[in-house]
Design an enzyme around this catalytic site. Sequence first.
Site, PDB file in Angstrom:
ATOM      1  N   ASN A   1      -7.363   1.411   9.861  1.00  0.00           N
ATOM      2  CA  ASN A   1      -6.073   1.689  10.497  1.00  0.00           C
ATOM      3  C   ASN A   1      -6.289   1.642  11.994  1.00  0.00           C
ATOM      4  O   ASN A   1      -7.136   2.364  12.531  1.00  0.00           O
ATOM      5  CB  ASN A   1      -5.551   3.076  10.118  1.00  0.00           C
ATOM      6  CG  ASN A   1      -5.080   3.138   8.673  1.00  0.00           C
ATOM      7  OD1 ASN A   1      -5.166   2.154   7.944  1.00  0.00           O
ATOM      8  ND2 ASN A   1      -4.585   4.294   8.263  1.00  0.00           N
TER       9      ASN A   1
ATOM     10  N   GLU B   1      -3.398  -0.361   8.071  1.00  0.00           N
ATOM     11  CA  GLU B   1      -2.231   0.068   8.851  1.00  0.00           C
ATOM     12  C   GLU B   1      -2.364  -0.481  10.257  1.00  0.00           C
ATOM     13  O   GLU B   1      -3.422  -0.402  10.872  1.00  0.00           O
ATOM     14  CB  GLU B   1      -2.131   1.599   8.983  1.00  0.00           C
ATOM     15  CG  GLU B   1      -1.687   2.314   7.756  1.00  0.00           C
ATOM     16  CD  GLU B   1      -1.562   3.829   7.978  1.00  0.00           C
ATOM     17  OE1 GLU B   1      -1.263   4.269   9.102  1.00  0.00           O
ATOM     18  OE2 GLU B   1      -1.795   4.552   7.001  1.00  0.00           O
TER      19      GLU B   1
ATOM     20  N   ARG C   1       0.861  -1.183   0.000  1.00  0.00           N
ATOM     21  CA  ARG C   1       0.000   0.000   0.000  1.00  0.00           C
ATOM     22  C   ARG C   1       0.898   1.233   0.000  1.00  0.00           C
ATOM     23  O   ARG C   1       1.713   1.402   0.911  1.00  0.00           O
ATOM     24  CB  ARG C   1      -0.900  -0.020   1.238  1.00  0.00           C
ATOM     25  CG  ARG C   1      -1.731   1.220   1.361  1.00  0.00           C
ATOM     26  CD  ARG C   1      -2.750   1.146   2.500  1.00  0.00           C
ATOM     27  NE  ARG C   1      -3.407   2.432   2.562  1.00  0.00           N
ATOM     28  CZ  ARG C   1      -3.397   3.255   3.603  1.00  0.00           C
ATOM     29  NH1 ARG C   1      -2.772   2.902   4.725  1.00  0.00           N
ATOM     30  NH2 ARG C   1      -3.991   4.420   3.549  1.00  0.00           N
TER      31      ARG C   1
ATOM     32  N   TYR D   1      -4.317   1.764  15.704  1.00  0.00           N
ATOM     33  CA  TYR D   1      -3.116   1.971  16.520  1.00  0.00           C
ATOM     34  C   TYR D   1      -3.413   1.881  18.004  1.00  0.00           C
ATOM     35  O   TYR D   1      -2.673   1.273  18.758  1.00  0.00           O
ATOM     36  CB  TYR D   1      -2.489   3.343  16.208  1.00  0.00           C
ATOM     37  CG  TYR D   1      -1.830   3.351  14.854  1.00  0.00           C
ATOM     38  CD1 TYR D   1      -0.511   2.926  14.696  1.00  0.00           C
ATOM     39  CD2 TYR D   1      -2.533   3.736  13.728  1.00  0.00           C
ATOM     40  CE1 TYR D   1       0.086   2.887  13.448  1.00  0.00           C
ATOM     41  CE2 TYR D   1      -1.947   3.708  12.471  1.00  0.00           C
ATOM     42  CZ  TYR D   1      -0.642   3.282  12.340  1.00  0.00           C
ATOM     43  OH  TYR D   1      -0.048   3.237  11.110  1.00  0.00           O
TER      44      TYR D   1
ATOM     45  N   GLU E   1      -7.438   8.105   6.331  1.00  0.00           N
ATOM     46  CA  GLU E   1      -7.714   8.726   7.635  1.00  0.00           C
ATOM     47  C   GLU E   1      -8.270  10.145   7.556  1.00  0.00           C
ATOM     48  O   GLU E   1      -7.604  11.092   8.017  1.00  0.00           O
ATOM     49  CB  GLU E   1      -6.437   8.752   8.492  1.00  0.00           C
ATOM     50  CG  GLU E   1      -5.825   7.409   8.771  1.00  0.00           C
ATOM     51  CD  GLU E   1      -4.642   7.493   9.741  1.00  0.00           C
ATOM     52  OE1 GLU E   1      -4.341   8.586  10.250  1.00  0.00           O
ATOM     53  OE2 GLU E   1      -4.023   6.441   9.983  1.00  0.00           O
TER      54      GLU E   1
ATOM     55  N   HIS F   1      -3.112  10.820   0.763  1.00  0.00           N
ATOM     56  CA  HIS F   1      -2.509  10.606   2.073  1.00  0.00           C
ATOM     57  C   HIS F   1      -1.876  11.944   2.491  1.00  0.00           C
ATOM     58  O   HIS F   1      -0.676  12.032   2.684  1.00  0.00           O
ATOM     59  CB  HIS F   1      -1.510   9.457   2.032  1.00  0.00           C
ATOM     60  CG  HIS F   1      -1.169   8.865   3.379  1.00  0.00           C
ATOM     61  ND1 HIS F   1      -1.277   7.522   3.659  1.00  0.00           N
ATOM     62  CD2 HIS F   1      -0.718   9.433   4.527  1.00  0.00           C
ATOM     63  CE1 HIS F   1      -0.896   7.297   4.901  1.00  0.00           C
ATOM     64  NE2 HIS F   1      -0.540   8.439   5.459  1.00  0.00           N
TER      65      HIS F   1
HETATM   66  O1  IFM Z   1       2.601   7.674   9.925  1.00  0.00           O
HETATM   67  C1  IFM Z   1       1.222   7.650  10.105  1.00  0.00           C
HETATM   68  C2  IFM Z   1       0.515   7.437   8.787  1.00  0.00           C
HETATM   69  O2  IFM Z   1       0.856   8.385   7.855  1.00  0.00           O
HETATM   70  C3  IFM Z   1      -0.988   7.485   8.999  1.00  0.00           C
HETATM   71  N1  IFM Z   1      -1.389   6.624  10.058  1.00  0.00           N
HETATM   72  C4  IFM Z   1      -0.691   6.687  11.299  1.00  0.00           C
HETATM   73  C5  IFM Z   1       0.810   6.540  11.043  1.00  0.00           C
HETATM   74  C6  IFM Z   1       1.585   6.547  12.368  1.00  0.00           C
HETATM   75  O3  IFM Z   1       1.354   7.711  13.084  1.00  0.00           O
END
Ligand code: IFM
Length: 464
Positions: free
Chosen positions: A301, A364, A79, A303, A168, A123
């Site tokens: 995504n 992600e 990606r 985190y 995002e 992005h």
């Molecule tokens: O680096 C970023 C990415 O560009 C978008 N998602 C979160 C990642 C980590 O912060």
Amino acid sequence: MPPRRLTFPEGFLWGAATSAYQIEGAWNEDDKGESIWDRFSHTPGNILDNSTGDIACDHYHRWHEDVALMKGLGLEAYRFSVSWPRILPTGHGRVNQVGLDFYSRLVDGLLEAGIEPFPTLYHWDLPQSLQDKGGWSERSTAEAFVEYADIVSRKLGDRVKHWITHNEPWSTVVMGHKLGMHAPGQKDFPAALKVSHHLLLSHGWAVPVLRRNSPDAEVGITLVLFPIVPGPSNTAALPVFRKCDGYFNRWFLDPLYGRHYPADMVAEYINAGYLPAEGLNFVRPGDLEAIAAQTDFLGVNYYTPVITRRRVTPENENEPLTLLYNGPEYDYTDIGMMAYPDGLRHLLNRLYFDYQPGKMYITENGASYSDGPDGKGRVRDQRRLNFLRDHLLAAHRALECGVPLAGYFVWSLMDNFEWSFGYGQRFGLLWIDYENQRRILKDSALWYKQVIDENGFAVPARSP
Ligand code: IFM
């Protein structure tokens, strides 16, 4: 007890992700236009280590080597994002053929290496010329995005089988237009709400264009999503929980899945003075139908979760961001994000049961840990390996519940420019030596290669 083996479904796609501004460099080469991130990073005080993406990982010149490394890792999908100002230096109108050719060669190189390209169209590197005319707070930027999507998909649509419109939108809205920590550095939540609408609208408008130019392809959007978790020892009040979910997740998911903007959040924002009394006066007839265009997959995504706090004071009651709990009892990665693998299982289950996307990809997931080469040049990033393993375990549990998860992309293929943090945060499977652009496979990369080869891994006995 012997270790348990996890096997992923046949055809599960193993990948890694990057984005143009974070890795390409060549910021003003071959007629590329200026982006808002060029402008933002060149403005002193915006980036923690005063760095820029001018050179980054020099991927623009080294993409050949990078594709070879991906092939060596056994990656099945990659990606990446297309830089809009490389294609349209002023955002619309004149097309820069050299920029288009760059991505065309990259796609060919990936396919030759047996790697499925997953381009993301946006992005975050908006052409500065469009920002000068108001950027995403103007509807005309959504129109320009469709022109851009058309040009890119006409060129690559015969070979690309998976398109992602946006990465995002929440980050663009909140980090870029509410908190001012990302380009274009604005702190204006009423304008940010317009931005959110125009981002979603541009996605909805682009979907039929991508389908027309790339008829065999799947089309989707990537959201960063946050499981909302009640804080320890204090059950969060339901309104707090709902408000956080509305602010982080439902504001984007609901319109994309045909449910309009969430009424409770519209009321919140009117109450707080972020929207006028008449509400969403920038939404025009037909917009919501366009935004709800049928997609083939949702890119997720993940985190970190949002842990809610119970107490709401008159000062913070209209401010969802102040309702976060960051207790010392959790694990944190170097960038300060909480590592909470089980949140991924909750998130995927919730998305499936609430919204029923036909398919999901984790587009992600990853962690910033600074571990660098030891005396022998080996990068022992055991913490990243554990992070990835525990999140894959959580994803597998969601699969066992019937969630249609089709693939997983590590963020990131390589260490890169981590936006306002600069180069101090490293998320890569590949270590980058920014002095000489040498790439080193970290231990986590070698482990990931084995996971791909075996389509799974053995779960250590102590795992959650
Ligand atoms: O680096 C970023 C990415 O560009 C978008 N998602 C979160 C990642 C980590 O912060």
